[in-house]
Design a protein around this motif. Structure first.
Motif, PDB file in Angstrom:
ATOM      1  N   PHE A 207       0.817  -1.203   0.000  1.00 31.90           N
ATOM      2  CA  PHE A 207       0.000   0.000   0.000  1.00 31.90           C
ATOM      3  C   PHE A 207       0.855   1.260   0.000  1.00 31.90           C
ATOM      4  CE2 PHE A 207      -2.637  -3.354   1.767  1.00 31.90           C
ATOM      5  CZ  PHE A 207      -3.778  -3.220   0.980  1.00 31.90           C
ATOM      6  N   ARG A 208       0.602   2.109  -0.974  1.00 27.24           N
ATOM      7  CA  ARG A 208       1.334   3.370  -1.106  1.00 27.24           C
ATOM      8  C   ARG A 208       1.079   4.277   0.086  1.00 27.24           C
ATOM      9  NH1 ARG A 208       0.778   5.740  -7.075  1.00 27.24           N
ATOM     10  NH2 ARG A 208       1.162   3.524  -7.538  1.00 27.24           N
ATOM     11  N   GLY A 209      -0.057   4.109   0.739  1.00 23.95           N
ATOM     12  CA  GLY A 209      -0.374   4.900   1.916  1.00 23.95           C
ATOM     13  C   GLY A 209       0.502   4.575   3.107  1.00 23.95           C
ATOM     14  N   VAL A 210       1.173   3.420   3.077  1.00 19.44           N
ATOM     15  CA  VAL A 210       2.110   3.037   4.134  1.00 19.44           C
ATOM     16  C   VAL A 210       3.548   3.302   3.700  1.00 19.44           C
ATOM     17  CG1 VAL A 210       2.948   1.115   5.568  1.00 19.44           C
ATOM     18  CG2 VAL A 210       0.520   1.280   4.983  1.00 19.44           C
ATOM     19  N   TRP A 211       3.873   2.928   2.477  1.00 19.37           N
ATOM     20  CA  TRP A 211       5.227   3.095   1.932  1.00 19.37           C
ATOM     21  C   TRP A 211       5.076   3.603   0.501  1.00 19.37           C
ATOM     22  CZ3 TRP A 211       9.913   3.854   3.439  1.00 19.37           C
ATOM     23  CH2 TRP A 211      11.026   3.517   2.664  1.00 19.37           C
ATOM     24  N   ASP A 212       5.494   4.858   0.293  1.00 19.37           N
ATOM     25  CA  ASP A 212       5.255   5.541  -0.974  1.00 19.37           C
ATOM     26  C   ASP A 212       6.232   5.048  -2.040  1.00 19.37           C
ATOM     27  OD1 ASP A 212       4.352   7.208  -2.928  1.00 19.37           O
ATOM     28  OD2 ASP A 212       5.096   9.069  -2.021  1.00 19.37           O
ATOM     29  N   HIS A 213       5.819   4.024  -2.759  1.00 23.22           N
ATOM     30  CA  HIS A 213       6.659   3.405  -3.785  1.00 23.22           C
ATOM     31  C   HIS A 213       5.784   3.118  -5.005  1.00 23.22           C
ATOM     32  CE1 HIS A 213       9.352   0.615  -5.820  1.00 23.22           C
ATOM     33  NE2 HIS A 213      10.287   0.880  -4.936  1.00 23.22           N
ATOM     34  N   ASN A 216       3.719  -0.003  -5.264  1.00 23.94           N
ATOM     35  CA  ASN A 216       2.616  -0.189  -4.336  1.00 23.94           C
ATOM     36  C   ASN A 216       1.330   0.444  -4.851  1.00 23.94           C
ATOM     37  OD1 ASN A 216       4.321  -1.579  -2.644  1.00 23.94           O
ATOM     38  ND2 ASN A 216       4.787   0.185  -1.343  1.00 23.94           N
ATOM     39  N   LEU A 217       0.205  -0.047  -4.347  1.00 27.17           N
ATOM     40  CA  LEU A 217      -1.114   0.415  -4.784  1.00 27.17           C
ATOM     41  C   LEU A 217      -1.512   1.707  -4.089  1.00 27.17           C
ATOM     42  CD1 LEU A 217      -3.321  -2.810  -4.612  1.00 27.17           C
ATOM     43  CD2 LEU A 217      -2.580  -1.653  -6.703  1.00 27.17           C
ATOM     44  N   SER A 218      -2.072   2.622  -4.851  1.00 30.54           N
ATOM     45  CA  SER A 218      -2.753   3.756  -4.242  1.00 30.54           C
ATOM     46  C   SER A 218      -4.070   3.257  -3.654  1.00 30.54           C
ATOM     47  CB  SER A 218      -3.017   4.839  -5.280  1.00 30.54           C
ATOM     48  OG  SER A 218      -3.981   4.381  -6.225  1.00 30.54           O
ATOM     49  N   ASP A 219      -4.610   4.011  -2.719  1.00 33.35           N
ATOM     50  CA  ASP A 219      -5.916   3.635  -2.162  1.00 33.35           C
ATOM     51  C   ASP A 219      -6.985   3.615  -3.245  1.00 33.35           C
ATOM     52  OD1 ASP A 219      -4.843   3.329   0.322  1.00 33.35           O
ATOM     53  OD2 ASP A 219      -6.070   4.860   1.307  1.00 33.35           O
ATOM     54  N   GLU A 220      -6.837   4.477  -4.256  1.00 27.29           N
ATOM     55  CA  GLU A 220      -7.814   4.533  -5.343  1.00 27.29           C
ATOM     56  C   GLU A 220      -7.897   3.197  -6.074  1.00 27.29           C
ATOM     57  OE1 GLU A 220      -8.557   6.915  -9.581  1.00 27.29           O
ATOM     58  OE2 GLU A 220      -6.743   7.296  -8.398  1.00 27.29           O
ATOM     59  N   PHE A 221      -6.736   2.617  -6.408  1.00 25.18           N
ATOM     60  CA  PHE A 221      -6.760   1.339  -7.119  1.00 25.18           C
ATOM     61  C   PHE A 221      -7.128   0.186  -6.197  1.00 25.18           C
ATOM     62  CE2 PHE A 221      -3.862   3.680 -10.125  1.00 25.18           C
ATOM     63  CZ  PHE A 221      -4.801   3.746 -11.143  1.00 25.18           C
ATOM     64  N   ALA A 222      -6.739   0.276  -4.928  1.00 24.51           N
ATOM     65  CA  ALA A 222      -7.171  -0.739  -3.965  1.00 24.51           C
ATOM     66  C   ALA A 222      -8.701  -0.736  -3.848  1.00 24.51           C
ATOM     67  CB  ALA A 222      -6.523  -0.496  -2.612  1.00 24.51           C
ATOM     68  N   GLN A 223      -9.290   0.444  -3.868  1.00 24.60           N
ATOM     69  CA  GLN A 223     -10.753   0.551  -3.831  1.00 24.60           C
ATOM     70  C   GLN A 223     -11.379  -0.082  -5.061  1.00 24.60           C
ATOM     71  OE1 GLN A 223     -12.978   1.830  -1.676  1.00 24.60           O
ATOM     72  NE2 GLN A 223     -11.789   3.045  -0.216  1.00 24.60           N
TER      73      GLN A 223
END
Length: 329
Positions: A207-213, A216-223
């Protein structure tokens, strides 16, 4: 805590195809070797057919398809095909079930091959392996299908659209783990515009919200994955967790439950052969808490103080089990 484990990504086939004298039971060579999977109580393992973007990509993919078949023949006491019947009785099974996937569609059609080669080779690999669980169109870089996760401004290309069209209705998921954001957006838009029957997952992403890489997934794509009934396999690689915090994987998993992705999160460890990797700054690739597939029970123990038994069961196997039962029905 010994729950059944489903893991949605490893590169055992690539190791078997490229390393001289490679063996699936050599635990000293690769973190997803069969003895380690057995120690971790892994009951279903997705084996990626991985290729890079180069002229021999189709041959390498073909070799890995053959290695999948040979693996089942050589270790028939330990392994079997993953299927609906196995998943339904996963708690009673002693063997490890395996299913193939495609990491980078360059293995289906290299840059100069006709697009028809992609669909023909996909059919060959399905026949050889019995099933393809998912396809990622790209790896890190750009190819004829779209932009990889380290590219900027490159989305879904025409050949990517054609491959998606062919995948529709074939019970094969599309994997967003190695897409650029623009490619992920293009894939989702094309599926919706053409009303395609394709499940959407991220087989080995954090998750990009934890580790900005960028991997990793943005919350938008995780949603988007959540809304489409997909799954998200948490990746064990240090580079995508946090370079310096050994227990950061716990934060990624807890973040999933906190943000409403508790029915999506599963394991996608991404174990691969690292001994020949040229960039020494990447070593060690995995923190001790998740350094190989035997660590699943202790990882679940680490989470037991923060997650309920029901949540741990979802993470360990139930989310992935439900997804594949629904997809393969």
């Amino acid at each position: 805590m010994k729950l059944p484990i489903i893991d949605t990504h490893c590169d055992l086939l690539s190791y078997l195809a490229k390393v001289p004298d490679a063996r699936a039971d050599h635990a000293e060579d690769i973190a997803c070797a069969l003895p380690l999977l057995q120690q971790g109580n892994v009951k279903m393992q997705v084996l990626a057919i991985y290729t890079d973007v180069f002229p021999g990509s189709m041959d390498i993919a073909s070799i890995q398809g053959q290695k999948f078949k040979q693996l089942l023949e050589e270790f028939k006491e330990e392994l079997c095909h993953a299927n609906v019947e196995f998943l339904q009785r996963i708690n009673e099974e002693d063997r490890i079930s395996v299913v193939a996937a495609i990491e980078n569609a360059a293995g289906l059609a290299s840059e100069d091959a006709p697009i028809q080669a992609a669909v023909e080779n996909l059919d060959v690999l399905i026949k050889e392996t019995g099933r393809i669980a998912y396809i990622s169109l790209t790896h890190h870089t750009e190819n004829r299908f779209g932009g990889g996760n380290y590219t900027e401004g490159i989305g879904l290309k025409e050949d990517g659209k054609k491959l998606l069209d062919y995948m529709s209705g074939k019970k094969i998921a599309i994997d967003l783990s190695h897409t650029s954001d623009l490619l992920a957006e293009g894939i989702l838009n094309h599926i919706d515009l053409e009303h395609l029957d394709i499940p959407v997952i991220a087989s080995h992403s954090n998750f990009r919200g934890v580790w900005d890489h960028k991997r990793n997934l943005s919350d938008e794509f995780a949603q988007e994955i959540m809304q489409r009934g997909g799954i998200i396999g948490v990746n064990f690689l240090r580079a995508f967790l946090d370079n310096d915090r050994p227990k950061r994987i716990l934060d990624h998993i807890l973040y999933a439950f906190e943000r409403g992705f508790g029915d999506q999160i599963c394991f996608g460890a991404d174990f691969f052969y690292t001994k020949d990797f040229p960039d020494k700054s990447r070593h060690p690739f995995y923190f001790p808490i998740v350094e190989n597939a035997s660590k699943y029970p202790s990882l679940l123990e680490n989470l037991a103080e923060k997650l309920s038994k029901e949540q741990l069961e979802k993470l360990a196997y139930q989310n992935a089990q439900s997804f594949f039962l629904k997809t393969w029905a």
